[in-house]
Design a protein around this motif. Structure first.
Motif, PDB file in Angstrom:
ATOM      1  N   MET A   9       0.879  -1.478  -0.071  1.00 15.47           N
ATOM      2  CA  MET A   9      -0.168   0.110  -0.312  1.00 15.47           C
ATOM      3  C   MET A   9       0.755   1.180   0.119  1.00 15.47           C
ATOM      4  O   MET A   9       0.377   1.953  -0.606  1.00 15.47           O
ATOM      5  N   THR A  10       2.021   1.533   0.972  1.00 17.30           N
ATOM      6  CA  THR A  10       2.927   2.530   1.309  1.00 17.30           C
ATOM      7  C   THR A  10       3.638   2.646  -0.694  1.00 17.30           C
ATOM      8  O   THR A  10       3.825   3.973  -1.143  1.00 17.30           O
ATOM      9  N   GLY A  13       0.825   4.464  -3.006  1.00 13.47           N
ATOM     10  CA  GLY A  13       0.872   5.639  -2.773  1.00 13.47           C
ATOM     11  C   GLY A  13       1.819   6.573  -3.328  1.00 13.47           C
ATOM     12  O   GLY A  13       1.874   6.964  -3.913  1.00 13.47           O
ATOM     13  N   VAL A  14       2.662   5.793  -2.189  1.00 11.03           N
ATOM     14  CA  VAL A  14       4.296   7.043  -2.823  1.00 11.03           C
ATOM     15  C   VAL A  14       4.608   6.971  -4.842  1.00 11.03           C
ATOM     16  O   VAL A  14       4.708   8.148  -5.432  1.00 11.03           O
ATOM     17  N   THR A  16       2.674   6.436  -6.427  1.00  6.35           N
ATOM     18  CA  THR A  16       1.357   7.332  -7.495  1.00  6.35           C
ATOM     19  C   THR A  16       1.643   8.792  -7.491  1.00  6.35           C
ATOM     20  O   THR A  16       1.686   9.446  -8.514  1.00  6.35           O
ATOM     21  N   GLY A  17       2.255   9.179  -6.010  1.00  5.34           N
ATOM     22  CA  GLY A  17       3.015  10.834  -5.791  1.00  5.34           C
ATOM     23  C   GLY A  17       4.237  11.176  -7.195  1.00  5.34           C
ATOM     24  O   GLY A  17       3.682  11.610  -7.462  1.00  5.34           O
ATOM     25  N   ILE A  20       2.192  11.486 -10.274  1.00  2.00           N
ATOM     26  CA  ILE A  20       1.764  12.319 -10.974  1.00  2.00           C
ATOM     27  C   ILE A  20       2.846  13.375 -10.987  1.00  2.00           C
ATOM     28  O   ILE A  20       3.407  14.700 -11.880  1.00  2.00           O
ATOM     29  N   ALA A  21       3.613  13.708  -9.599  1.00  9.14           N
ATOM     30  CA  ALA A  21       4.910  14.929 -10.145  1.00  9.14           C
ATOM     31  C   ALA A  21       5.776  14.867 -11.854  1.00  9.14           C
ATOM     32  O   ALA A  21       5.893  15.660 -11.948  1.00  9.14           O
ATOM     33  N   LEU A  24       3.195  15.722 -14.654  1.00  9.38           N
ATOM     34  CA  LEU A  24       3.085  17.790 -14.616  1.00  9.38           C
ATOM     35  C   LEU A  24       4.042  17.907 -14.595  1.00  9.38           C
ATOM     36  O   LEU A  24       4.233  18.639 -15.857  1.00  9.38           O
ATOM     37  N   SER A  25       5.725  17.814 -14.643  1.00 10.69           N
ATOM     38  CA  SER A  25       6.568  18.254 -15.361  1.00 10.69           C
ATOM     39  C   SER A  25       7.147  17.329 -16.984  1.00 10.69           C
ATOM     40  O   SER A  25       7.403  18.748 -17.393  1.00 10.69           O
TER      41      SER A  25
ATOM     42  N   PHE B 160       1.158  23.906 -11.179  1.00  9.48           N
ATOM     43  CA  PHE B 160       2.094  22.298 -10.125  1.00  9.48           C
ATOM     44  C   PHE B 160       1.835  23.068  -8.921  1.00  9.48           C
ATOM     45  O   PHE B 160       2.080  24.150  -8.751  1.00  9.48           O
ATOM     46  N   TYR B 166       3.544  19.029  -2.187  1.00 10.23           N
ATOM     47  CA  TYR B 166       3.686  18.216  -1.926  1.00 10.23           C
ATOM     48  C   TYR B 166       4.079  17.729  -0.302  1.00 10.23           C
ATOM     49  O   TYR B 166       3.527  16.352  -0.354  1.00 10.23           O
ATOM     50  N   MET B 173      -0.782  11.384   0.985  1.00 10.20           N
ATOM     51  CA  MET B 173      -1.204   9.546   0.307  1.00 10.20           C
ATOM     52  C   MET B 173      -0.795   8.932   1.286  1.00 10.20           C
ATOM     53  O   MET B 173      -1.547   7.463   1.180  1.00 10.20           O
ATOM     54  N   ALA B 177      -3.113   5.829   2.507  1.00 11.45           N
ATOM     55  CA  ALA B 177      -2.572   3.954   2.725  1.00 11.45           C
ATOM     56  C   ALA B 177      -2.529   3.152   4.021  1.00 11.45           C
ATOM     57  O   ALA B 177      -2.549   2.015   4.029  1.00 11.45           O
TER      58      ALA B 177
END
Lengths: 668, 204
Positions: A9-10, A13-14, A16-17, A20-21, A24-25, B160, B166, B173, B177
């Motif tokens: 799960m962790t 989460g990480v 996915t984060g 996304i970053a 975006l860039s 952004f 962040y 997030m 989790a």
């Protein structure tokens, strides 16, 4: 089935984060990038010793001068002083050239040069003269292309901000000058600013150009509605006899124009039938009106300018001249108004407009004949937009400003805001191509692009912003020109080069039209300067009261005289230096220590005069400032300044080592 | 709570402190004339970066000036963030699962409210234009994107999260989790079972 697992799960989460970053860039849309093709260098390279194909004359904007470049190399050859003093060659400093900068306000040492316009014959460049306007203290100058010297400057009376100028008719019958800033022109000029709508007027001047001498005179002036006249171009071919002016601030605002003059969705193009105007003048419609303006002429034989103040112009009020003027609605705040090479179409760049309107001259005539008016503006009929419109260029870009044409029926328009040049077809108004330029172009130029015969090989963008394009030079950066190949379907960037001052506009001409007539030096025998010294034997020093005139010659590598005595405190010394060389490329300079003026740069066969007021007794060196020969460093002399009443006689010599008189005086 | 969950809670509180210091969000503007780009950072206490240049440019289209005084949020945001951190510390010390769920819910609600608030400001600035502005393009609004890129006339506008953003998003997030982990491990929930029940419910 397994339970959800904590580390998984962790991790989800990480990941996915981070995902996304990264997304975006990484998803930045691709911007148009500069593409230089491999053979671009070949296309602009002019090998050492070879000539460029074209001369480019660029206005210097706020430096008040004209810069001369070669194309395609972009090499700078010369800066021609026009509206500003130039200490390096004494233009506006020497006694001979000071009158060139005289105005009704007195001596004005600086000007704001705007639009370079080459003279035309039969709608084509003829290589005779270059005209340029001055916006701040309204003036128009004529530069002779035999000598690359400013030969004439005429002030424009009853005007403020000479911007829509000096656009020429197809045979340079006239160059025009229209006011950017309307002003009170009635008998009482001391009126409240907020009475703009009642009291402020513009003028349009038609400056007659003598077809043999180029000599300018104001043929007539028109009193016109008080809007801002921005740019202009003459009709040609079928539209010959007409002159078009772009008008903004039809809101007639007098404050915060950036907002208040941007309110209407349409401003105007003013169409003037100048042949009709000539008839009105011939029929005596024009009244002599009081005026006050300088007319300065440089004489190539005396090497001396004269300034005359004139006191009257022929004036007509446009609203009293039926059938001579029409307003055509034009999308928002037009800048350039440009006529295509056939003369059948004209277009305008509304800087805040979303389209480029293309008008048909034929439809203009039909609209006038069938009286398709939507009303009047300040008693001038306003035609219906659609009645004159041939079509609109849709989505051309942002901030259309200026258009020029090639020889294949295409137009090229600068987009100031979206920083690009857009190519479109005149007949269909279809956008064909676009190329980014760096950055924010004002004018653009195709050699001969506003004539009947464009040369159609290059378009040159004149950019206002250079930012990161060159090595930085502190807060003030240069402006630039970019040379683009337009021989193919796609425009191709070839070269960019820094420019001097701010070239609002430039024109270019095939070199052969200019090189054939070049003056290499002035004939001494033709020199009619009253202070000429044709031979060393004629050199002399003459006292006239408190003025001491030094008639001096310069030749490689000495001055005659080079030892001068007898000048006293309180005297004013005039060094009249004649360069007695009779060969190409042998100028001599002349400078004297502490002079609060400039140096002289004297061309072969020319006479030039420097005024010098000594401030203390002593002996002062003078010398040649232009490296003229192997013994240039030896080209020097001395002038002695004595106390008044010491009775040091006027004495002068070169090469006399026996200075008995001098010794006698010193030991008296 | 499992020991690992507690550590994640503590780490989240520490990371969240970054949201007080670093920009939460940033808006970038690229145009041909601005090869160097313009950037405005939105922090918990105010805006910074090329705000003056952006305001200068915006006056052409009649956009309202961006100043800290326009946004009451900047006087509240630091307290909200600090509050979130205190709540996190409470979760850590009390070691309470239900407190953890509440905390996560508060973070999600505040985050959502924050984004809605951000959107409405962008909408307002993009649409409330001075009718006398020099540049008026029919049908054109200048609402910048919330996230990603959008072409606005000659400017490519991008938005952004900043580092501070962040510092909320990543702990949020991670907490989601571990929250799910705690929930599922406590209730012995099985994913396939939930799907089955779902089907069952639909069938009725």
């Amino acid at each position: 089935m397994k339970r959800f697992h904590f580390p998984t799960m962790t991790l989800v989460g990480v990941v996915t984060g981070i995902g996304i970053a990264l997304w975006l860039s990484g998803c930045k849309p691709r911007q148009a990038k500069e593409a230089i093709e491999g053979n671009a260098a070949q296309k602009v390279y002019v090998a050492p010793g070879n000539y460029d194909k074209l001369y480019m004359f660029a206005s210097g904007g706020f430096n008040g001068q004209v810069s001369v470049y070669g194309l395609p190399s972009g090499r700078l050859f010369k800066i021609i002083p026009v509206f500003s003093q130039s200490p390096e060659d004494a233009y506006g400093y020497s006694e001979e050239t000071k009158p060139m900068l005289m105005t009704s306000h007195g001596f004005v040492p600086w000007g704001d040069a705007h639009h370079a316009e080459l003279s035309q014959t039969d709608g084509q460049l003829d290589g005779r003269w270059l005209f340029i306007n001055e916006n701040n203290t309204p003036r128009v100058a004529r530069i002779g292309l035999k000598t690359f010297k400013t030969e004439e400057i005429i002030e424009i009376p009853n005007s403020a901000g000479d911007h829509a100028s000096p656009f020429t008719t197809p045979n340079s019958e006239y160059v025009v000058a229209a006011t950017r800033f309307s002003i009170p022109l009635g008998a009482n000029k001391d009126v409240p600013i907020n009475t703009y709508k009642q009291n402020f007027k513009g003028t349009i001047s038609f400056i007659k150009v003598d077809k043999n001498t180029g000599r300018m005179s104001i043929a007539f002036q028109l009193l016109v509605p008080g809007v801002d006249y921005d740019l202009s171009h003459a009709g040609k071919g079928p539209s010959d006899g007409w002159m078009f002016f772009s008008c903004y601030n039809t809101e007639e605002a007098h404050t915060l124009l950036e907002v208040n003059a941007s309110q209407k969705d349409k401003d105007f193009i003013l169409a003037l039938n100048w042949k009709k105007l000539e008839q009105y003048v011939a029929s005596g419609k024009a009244k002599e009106a009081a005026a006050n303006y300088a007319h300065n002429v440089y004489n190539d034989e005396t090497h001396t300018a004269t300034s005359e103040i004139l006191h009257s112009v022929k004036m007509m009020d446009l609203k009293d001249l039926p059938d001579a003027a029409y307003f055509i609605p034009c999308p928002k705040s037009p800048h350039g108004v440009d006529v295509d090479p056939t003369g059948a179409y004209f277009c305008a760049g509304g800087k805040l407009a979303a389209v480029i309107p293309v008008y048909s001259f034929k439809k203009l005539q039909q609209a006038i004949a069938s009286k398709q008016f939507e009303g009047n503006f300040e008693d001038i009929p306003v035609l219906k937009y659609e009645a004159v419109l041939a079509g609109e260029v849709q989505k051309p870009g942002l901030g259309p400003l200026h258009t020029e044409f090639d020889d294949k029926g295409n137009a090229y328009t600068t987009m100031f805001i979206s920083s690009e040049i857009v190519k479109w077809k005149v007949s269909t108004q279809q956008v064909l191509d676009r190329i980014p330029v760096y950055y924010s172009p004002g004018h653009l130029m195709i050699p001969g692009g506003d004539t009947r015969k464009p040369y159609g090989q290059y378009v040159i963008a004149l950019n206002k912003i250079t930012k990161d394009r060159y090595l930085p030079t502190g807060p003030e950066l240069c402006q630039s020109a970019q040379l683009i190949d337009i021989t193919g379907d796609k425009m191709k960037m070839l070269l960019d080069f820094p420019t001097v001052g701010e070239p609002h506009y430039a024109q270019a001409i095939p070199a052969s039209l200019v090189t054939a007539n070049q003056v290499r030096f002035y004939k001494l025998t033709d020199n009619k300067n009253p202070y000429v010294t044709r031979t060393e034997k004629e050199a002399k020093v003459v006292r006239t009261g408190k003025a001491v005139h030094v008639y001096m010659t310069a030749i490689r590598s000495h001055f005659v005289p080079d030892n001068i005595e007898g000048v006293e405190m309180g005297d004013t010394v005039f060094f009249h230096v004649t360069n007695v060389e009779q060969d190409w490329d042998v100028p001599h300079g002349f400078a004297v220590i502490g002079n609060k003026n400039a140096e002289l740069l004297v061309m072969p066969g020319e006479t030039s005069t420097l005024r010098w007021v000594p401030e203390a007794t002593g002996v002062y060196p003078f010398y040649c400032t232009d490296f003229c020969s192997a013994l240039h460093q030896e080209m020097q002399g001395y002038i002695r300044v004595s106390r008044p009443g010491e009775h040091v006689p006027i004495a002068y010599s070169t090469g006399q080592n026996d200075n008995a008189t001098i010794a006698q005086n010193d030991h008296k | 709570m499992k020991p690992l969950t507690r550590w994640v809670v503590l780490a989240s509180v520490i990371v969240m402190a970054g949201a007080l210091v670093f920009p939460l969000w940033k808006i970038t503007l690229d145009a041909p004339q601005y090869p160097e780009g313009l950037e405005m950072q939105i922090s918990s206490t105010g805006v910074s970066g090329n705000v003056e240049q952006i305001n200068d440019l915006n006056h052409y289209i009649g956009m309202k000036k961006i100043t800290n005084d326009e946004f009451p949020e900047f006087s509240m945001l630091p307290y909200f963030i600090s509050g979130l951190m205190l709540l996190g510390l409470a979760v850590y010390y009390l070691n309470s699962r239900s407190m953890l769920y509440i905390w996560i819910a508060v973070i999600i609600i505040l985050g959502t409210v924050g984004m809605i608030d951000f959107y409405q400001w962008e909408y307002l600035y993009g649409h409330q234009l001075d009718p006398t502005a020099a540049i008026k393009v029919p049908g054109m609004a200048y609402q910048p994107p919330m996230i990603g890129y959008k072409q606005l006339l000659n400017f490519l506008a991008g938005a952004f999260p900043g580092i501070g953003g962040y510092c909320i998003i990543i702990p949020g997030m991670s907490l989601l989790a571990v929250g799910m982990y705690e929930f599922f491990s406590h209730h012995k929930f099985h994913f396939p079972v939930r799907v089955k029940r779902h089907h069952h419910a639909l069938a009725h």
